[in-house]
Write a protein that holds these residues in place. Structure first.
Motif, short mmCIF file in Angstrom:
data_model
loop_
_atom_site.label_atom_id
_atom_site.label_comp_id
_atom_site.label_asym_id
_atom_site.label_seq_id
_atom_site.Cartn_x
_atom_site.Cartn_y
_atom_site.Cartn_z
N GLY A 128 0.81 -1.21 0.00
CA GLY A 128 0.00 0.00 0.00
C GLY A 128 0.85 1.27 0.00
N LEU A 129 0.18 2.38 -0.32
CA LEU A 129 0.79 3.71 -0.26
C LEU A 129 0.23 4.41 0.98
CD1 LEU A 129 2.38 6.15 -1.38
CD2 LEU A 129 0.37 6.69 -2.78
N TYR A 130 1.13 4.88 1.84
CA TYR A 130 0.72 5.47 3.11
C TYR A 130 1.23 6.91 3.19
CZ TYR A 130 -0.44 0.70 3.90
OH TYR A 130 -0.99 -0.54 3.75
N LEU A 131 0.30 7.85 3.23
CA LEU A 131 0.62 9.26 3.32
C LEU A 131 0.27 9.72 4.73
CD1 LEU A 131 -0.95 10.47 -0.06
CD2 LEU A 131 1.34 9.55 0.34
N ILE A 132 1.29 10.13 5.50
CA ILE A 132 1.09 10.43 6.91
C ILE A 132 1.54 11.86 7.18
CG2 ILE A 132 1.47 9.62 9.27
CD1 ILE A 132 0.44 7.42 7.44
N ASP A 133 0.66 12.65 7.79
CA ASP A 133 0.97 14.05 8.09
C ASP A 133 1.29 14.22 9.57
OD1 ASP A 133 1.32 16.76 7.67
OD2 ASP A 133 -0.80 17.22 7.96
N GLU A 134 2.54 14.57 9.86
CA GLU A 134 3.04 14.88 11.19
C GLU A 134 2.65 13.85 12.24
OE1 GLU A 134 2.40 18.97 12.26
OE2 GLU A 134 3.34 19.71 10.44
N PRO A 135 3.09 12.60 12.06
CA PRO A 135 2.77 11.56 13.05
C PRO A 135 3.33 11.86 14.43
CG PRO A 135 4.46 10.80 11.52
CD PRO A 135 3.92 12.07 10.97
N GLU A 136 4.40 12.65 14.50
CA GLU A 136 5.01 12.94 15.81
C GLU A 136 4.07 13.72 16.71
OE1 GLU A 136 6.29 16.35 13.10
OE2 GLU A 136 5.98 14.18 12.94
N ALA A 137 3.01 14.34 16.13
CA ALA A 137 2.03 15.05 16.96
C ALA A 137 1.34 14.11 17.94
CB ALA A 137 1.00 15.74 16.08
N ALA A 138 1.29 12.83 17.61
CA ALA A 138 0.63 11.85 18.47
C ALA A 138 1.61 10.98 19.24
CB ALA A 138 -0.27 10.95 17.62
N LEU A 139 2.90 11.06 18.93
CA LEU A 139 3.84 10.06 19.41
C LEU A 139 4.93 10.65 20.29
CD1 LEU A 139 4.34 8.10 16.05
CD2 LEU A 139 2.81 7.50 17.95
N SER A 140 5.19 9.99 21.41
CA SER A 140 6.35 10.32 22.24
C SER A 140 7.62 9.88 21.50
CB SER A 140 6.27 9.57 23.57
OG SER A 140 6.44 8.17 23.36
N PRO A 141 8.81 10.34 21.93
CA PRO A 141 10.04 9.88 21.27
C PRO A 141 10.16 8.35 21.23
CG PRO A 141 10.52 11.79 22.62
CD PRO A 141 9.08 11.42 22.89
N GLN A 142 9.79 7.69 22.32
CA GLN A 142 9.87 6.23 22.33
C GLN A 142 8.87 5.62 21.34
OE1 GLN A 142 10.00 4.45 26.21
NE2 GLN A 142 9.40 2.43 25.49
N SER A 143 7.68 6.18 21.29
CA SER A 143 6.68 5.68 20.35
C SER A 143 7.08 5.95 18.90
CB SER A 143 5.32 6.32 20.63
OG SER A 143 4.81 5.89 21.88
N GLN A 144 7.82 7.04 18.68
CA GLN A 144 8.33 7.29 17.33
C GLN A 144 9.27 6.17 16.89
OE1 GLN A 144 9.73 11.36 16.54
NE2 GLN A 144 8.45 12.07 18.21
N LEU A 145 10.07 5.67 17.81
CA LEU A 145 10.95 4.54 17.49
C LEU A 145 10.12 3.30 17.17
CD1 LEU A 145 13.77 5.03 20.16
CD2 LEU A 145 13.90 5.50 17.70
N GLY A 146 9.03 3.11 17.90
CA GLY A 146 8.13 2.00 17.59
C GLY A 146 7.51 2.15 16.22
#
Length: 277
Positions: A180-198
């Protein structure tokens, strides 16, 4: 896979209006998307989210949000941009989705609305089929029960009980399909630094299963993905840059090495004289 974009010249009356007047998009020539992971970087208002939204419209991707991109009143200008945008494919992707982290709660509300309608319909059927055979009742309720079961199996009984970051990761994991093609806008708005690694680990799974990601972001954590293409929307004409050359990356590195150097100039002690502005 999406391999490039071409933006046709807009009509003369629109050239100096949003979104065509955005510096990074003005005079945009053919834009290469050479690999499975592409990042759009830049300050707020630089146009990275605007172009991402236009790609979602041009690719006709479903939206994980409160409204589909074709019906969202906030994307009128982006639809104009999409009408001038040509997507270049080596293999057209019909799977995937567009997700704005800021609108994730809108998607949860959308799901809640569907569940409420389905539950109300079950109650109606129970009343309508009272006194009739059990078989007739089961046949009538079957499609509704199946829809509710599918939603709950995929998203759980209560996404509202999760944190914003937990909801983001859960929804992304459950909606992901290979190729699939996944277009994601500013995911870090929802994610802590640790969750960003996940999330980086999830991104790796997407790529290993033939998928592609285009992400608008400020996050130095996400943009460190090996081999990713990074476009800097703070420059005109828009161009590809190295990770280490991004101003935001250099700023974060400098700050973490000596935060007190920055705070000395930014943080005023209680009772101190106001700084000149």
């Amino acid at each position: 896979m999406l391999t490039g974009l071409r933006l046709a010249e807009p009509p003369a009356p629109e050239r100096d209006a949003f979104p065509f007047a955005i510096s990074a998009l003005r005079g945009l020539g053919p834009m290469s998307i050479p690999g499975p992971v592409t990042f759009f970087a830049g300050e707020n208002g630089s146009g990275k989210s605007t172009l991402l939204e236009a790609i979602a419209i041009a690719a006709n991707l479903p939206t994980v949000g409160s409204k589909e991109v074709g019906a969202d009143d906030s994307l009128v200008s982006q639809r104009k941009l999409a009408s001038r945008l040509t997507a270049v494919w080596d293999r057209k992707m019909h799977r995937g989705f567009f997700l704005r982290a800021e609108d994730l709660l809108g998607f949860v509300g959308r799901l809640d609305g569907i569940v409420a309608v389905m539950e109300a319909r079950l109650s109606e059927i129970e009343r309508e089929y009272r006194g009739r055979s059990e078989l007739a009742r089961r046949l009538a309720t079957g499609p509704v029960v199946a829809t509710l079961g599918s939603i709950r199996a995929r998203y759980g009984d209560n996404l509202d009980a999760n944190s914003h970051g937990e909801t983001f990761l859960h929804v992304f994991r459950e909606r992901f399909v290979p190729g699939g093609l996944y277009l994601i806008d500013e995911p870090e708005a929802a994610l802590s630094p640790q969750s960003q690694l996940g999330f980086v680990s999830m991104m790796s799974d997407v790529v290993s299963e033939g998928g592609q990601l285009i992400i608008a972001t400020h996050s130095p954590v996400l943009m460190a993905v090996p081999g990713a293409t990074i476009y800097n929307f703070d420059e005109s004409p828009l161009r590809e840059v190295a990770y280490e050359a991004l101003g935001g990356v250099r700023l974060i590195k400098d700050f973490l090495q000596a935060p007190e150097r920055y705070m000395r100039h930014l943080w005023r002690k209680p009772g101190a004289e106001p700084r000149d502005r």
